[in-house]
Design an enzyme around this catalytic site. Sequence first.
Site, PDB file in Angstrom:
ATOM      1  CG  HIS A 181     -12.019 -49.308 -43.398  1.00  0.00           C
ATOM      2  ND1 HIS A 181     -10.857 -49.749 -43.986  1.00  0.00           N
ATOM      3  CD2 HIS A 181     -13.021 -49.701 -44.223  1.00  0.00           C
ATOM      4  CE1 HIS A 181     -11.150 -50.380 -45.114  1.00  0.00           C
ATOM      5  NE2 HIS A 181     -12.463 -50.361 -45.287  1.00  0.00           N
ATOM      6  CD  GLU A 194     -10.855 -57.739 -47.937  1.00  0.00           C
ATOM      7  OE1 GLU A 194     -11.766 -57.999 -48.728  1.00  0.00           O
ATOM      8  OE2 GLU A 194     -10.871 -56.768 -47.151  1.00  0.00           O
ATOM      9  CB  CYS A 203     -11.709 -53.719 -44.577  1.00  0.00           C
ATOM     10  SG  CYS A 203     -11.749 -53.716 -46.368  1.00  0.00           S
TER      11      CYS A 203
HETATM   12  N1  COA Z   1     -15.081 -32.648 -59.098  1.00  0.00           N
HETATM   13  C1  COA Z   1     -15.281 -32.906 -57.786  1.00  0.00           C
HETATM   14  N2  COA Z   1     -16.076 -33.930 -57.335  1.00  0.00           N
HETATM   15  C2  COA Z   1     -16.656 -34.720 -58.261  1.00  0.00           C
HETATM   16  C3  COA Z   1     -16.480 -34.508 -59.646  1.00  0.00           C
HETATM   17  C4  COA Z   1     -15.667 -33.406 -60.054  1.00  0.00           C
HETATM   18  N3  COA Z   1     -15.441 -33.140 -61.339  1.00  0.00           N
HETATM   19  N4  COA Z   1     -17.180 -35.450 -60.296  1.00  0.00           N
HETATM   20  C5  COA Z   1     -17.776 -36.233 -59.369  1.00  0.00           C
HETATM   21  N5  COA Z   1     -17.469 -35.788 -58.140  1.00  0.00           N
HETATM   22  C6  COA Z   1     -17.865 -36.353 -56.837  1.00  0.00           C
HETATM   23  C7  COA Z   1     -19.312 -36.783 -56.779  1.00  0.00           C
HETATM   24  O1  COA Z   1     -20.158 -35.690 -56.503  1.00  0.00           O
HETATM   25  C8  COA Z   1     -19.258 -37.783 -55.646  1.00  0.00           C
HETATM   26  O2  COA Z   1     -19.223 -37.105 -54.410  1.00  0.00           O
HETATM   27  P1  COA Z   1     -20.185 -37.578 -53.201  1.00  0.00           P
HETATM   28  O3  COA Z   1     -19.875 -39.019 -52.940  1.00  0.00           O
HETATM   29  O4  COA Z   1     -19.787 -36.684 -52.087  1.00  0.00           O
HETATM   30  O5  COA Z   1     -21.578 -37.401 -53.689  1.00  0.00           O
HETATM   31  C9  COA Z   1     -17.903 -38.453 -55.832  1.00  0.00           C
HETATM   32  O6  COA Z   1     -17.149 -37.560 -56.665  1.00  0.00           O
HETATM   33  C10 COA Z   1     -17.941 -39.815 -56.502  1.00  0.00           C
HETATM   34  O7  COA Z   1     -18.712 -39.697 -57.657  1.00  0.00           O
HETATM   35  P2  COA Z   1     -19.663 -40.882 -58.119  1.00  0.00           P
HETATM   36  O8  COA Z   1     -20.360 -40.469 -59.337  1.00  0.00           O
HETATM   37  O9  COA Z   1     -20.497 -41.342 -56.943  1.00  0.00           O
HETATM   38  O10 COA Z   1     -18.561 -41.979 -58.427  1.00  0.00           O
HETATM   39  P3  COA Z   1     -18.729 -43.447 -58.931  1.00  0.00           P
HETATM   40  O11 COA Z   1     -20.136 -43.800 -59.232  1.00  0.00           O
HETATM   41  O12 COA Z   1     -17.727 -43.594 -60.020  1.00  0.00           O
HETATM   42  O13 COA Z   1     -18.310 -44.377 -57.663  1.00  0.00           O
HETATM   43  C11 COA Z   1     -17.363 -45.183 -55.654  1.00  0.00           C
HETATM   44  C12 COA Z   1     -17.502 -43.978 -56.588  1.00  0.00           C
HETATM   45  C13 COA Z   1     -16.547 -44.760 -54.439  1.00  0.00           C
HETATM   46  C14 COA Z   1     -18.723 -45.660 -55.179  1.00  0.00           C
HETATM   47  C15 COA Z   1     -16.610 -46.328 -56.416  1.00  0.00           C
HETATM   48  O14 COA Z   1     -15.311 -45.901 -56.689  1.00  0.00           O
HETATM   49  C16 COA Z   1     -16.530 -47.629 -55.648  1.00  0.00           C
HETATM   50  O15 COA Z   1     -17.434 -48.453 -55.714  1.00  0.00           O
HETATM   51  N6  COA Z   1     -15.435 -47.853 -54.879  1.00  0.00           N
HETATM   52  C17 COA Z   1     -15.298 -49.012 -54.015  1.00  0.00           C
HETATM   53  C18 COA Z   1     -15.906 -48.696 -52.670  1.00  0.00           C
HETATM   54  C19 COA Z   1     -15.606 -49.769 -51.678  1.00  0.00           C
HETATM   55  O16 COA Z   1     -14.529 -50.278 -51.680  1.00  0.00           O
HETATM   56  N7  COA Z   1     -16.543 -50.150 -50.810  1.00  0.00           N
HETATM   57  C20 COA Z   1     -16.351 -51.238 -49.890  1.00  0.00           C
HETATM   58  C21 COA Z   1     -15.343 -51.019 -48.884  1.00  0.00           C
HETATM   59  S1  COA Z   1     -15.930 -50.356 -47.386  1.00  0.00           S
END
Ligand code: COA
Length: 393
Positions: free
Chosen positions: A234, A80, A112
Amino acid sequence: MTKVGIEKMAFFTSGYYIGMDELAKSRQEDPNKYKIGIGQMQQSVIPASQDVVTLAANASDRILTAADKEKITMVVFGTETGVDNSKAASMYLQELLGLRKEARAFEVKQACYGATAGVQMAIDYLTLHPDEKVLVIGADIARYGLQTAGEVTQGGGAVSMLLSTNPKIVEFEGKSSFHSENIMDFWRPLYKKEAVVDGHYSTNVYIDFFSKTFDDFQTKYSMTVNDFKAFAFHLPYTKMGLKALKTILPESNNVDGLLSEFEASKKYSAEVGNLYTGSLYLSLMSLIANSKTLQVGDRIGLFSYGSGAQGEFFSAKVIADDEARTVIKNQVDELLAKRDSLTTPEYENMYTESLTADSNDHQNDSLPDTAKFTFGGVKNDKRLYKRFGEIIE
Ligand code: COA
């Protein structure tokens, strides 16, 4: 039924990475959010001297012999991060690798999922043409943008797979369940190099598609979770696969075993980041290379997901013996150990430079890149590729 599967596979990524401790410090985040919460330890950074064509060529070059090249009559390039709005990356690849011209060569895009479309096409093709071989590529550069929520889930690289009726790594069983729907969880409008993503929504859709396809698979083939020794997912970030796996653990009588196989399957993705369409296959390589318990004949479940969205669950049996597994492990471990770590400013410069690498006529000479194949720049809107530093005319 004709036996079809992966005869050889190889991985390639750039010589640079940024550690998640470094990135977290720069983004004022707790490193444990990145390392435990998201499940990433390092992220490959792809310089302007590499694109999906060179990543794929460098991966394929590790495995293909002259005899293989004679037999390849289909080249499917899943990506992609294509390098042209019209021309398929497979054309450049075919030339760089010296593949035969009497072949079907084309690109497949569905986020993907592209490489899985290629794998499934190859299974059908080889069933009809058992004496031939198919090269399937999953190559991408995952870009979400600097200082975005998705930044921690970037990465890049290529997995190259040679499929044939003489599999040496896994054999596909011809069993598969799929589901597709028009969904806006992650996409990349034509004018953008970075993805638009609704990350939390995409996580939910991924899990939903996993449940739908795995449920359908179990009904269709009268199997349960206990018919599988391991699962490969994935892995846009490794926690995502773990979340999907956890939905089926309540039905398993081997919870610890499945969790420990998952640890093996996520090792390389945690060090490389998202590969987009190659991600599932890096997870498969990681499982084969790092599992302590997988045996020849064990059944693996594979879950492929491409946002937008397409999901597919399919099964394979392990063929790789200890020797074949050691070859994969040494290959990937050595590649990853050789990389240089970047500071955040170095990573940001490299990232920004690679965003504009193919926009105007120029030569890419700023970085020393020791890979056999590199992207040399653009002249008269035509891409230039180098072999051992020399432009290929
Ligand atoms: N210690 C341990 N874990 C922690 C933490 C800490 N200090 N702080 C946060 N976390 C955990 C949260 O509890 C959460 O866990 P959970 O998902 O099991 O609930 C995780 O870390 C992520 O935290 P969150 O606040 O949800 O992160 P974010 O809002 O910054 O976003 C993603 C995370 C993954 C959604 C973001 O990186 C993203 O959009 N990535 C792209 C995803 C993608 O590519 N999707 C399409 C392809 S299939």
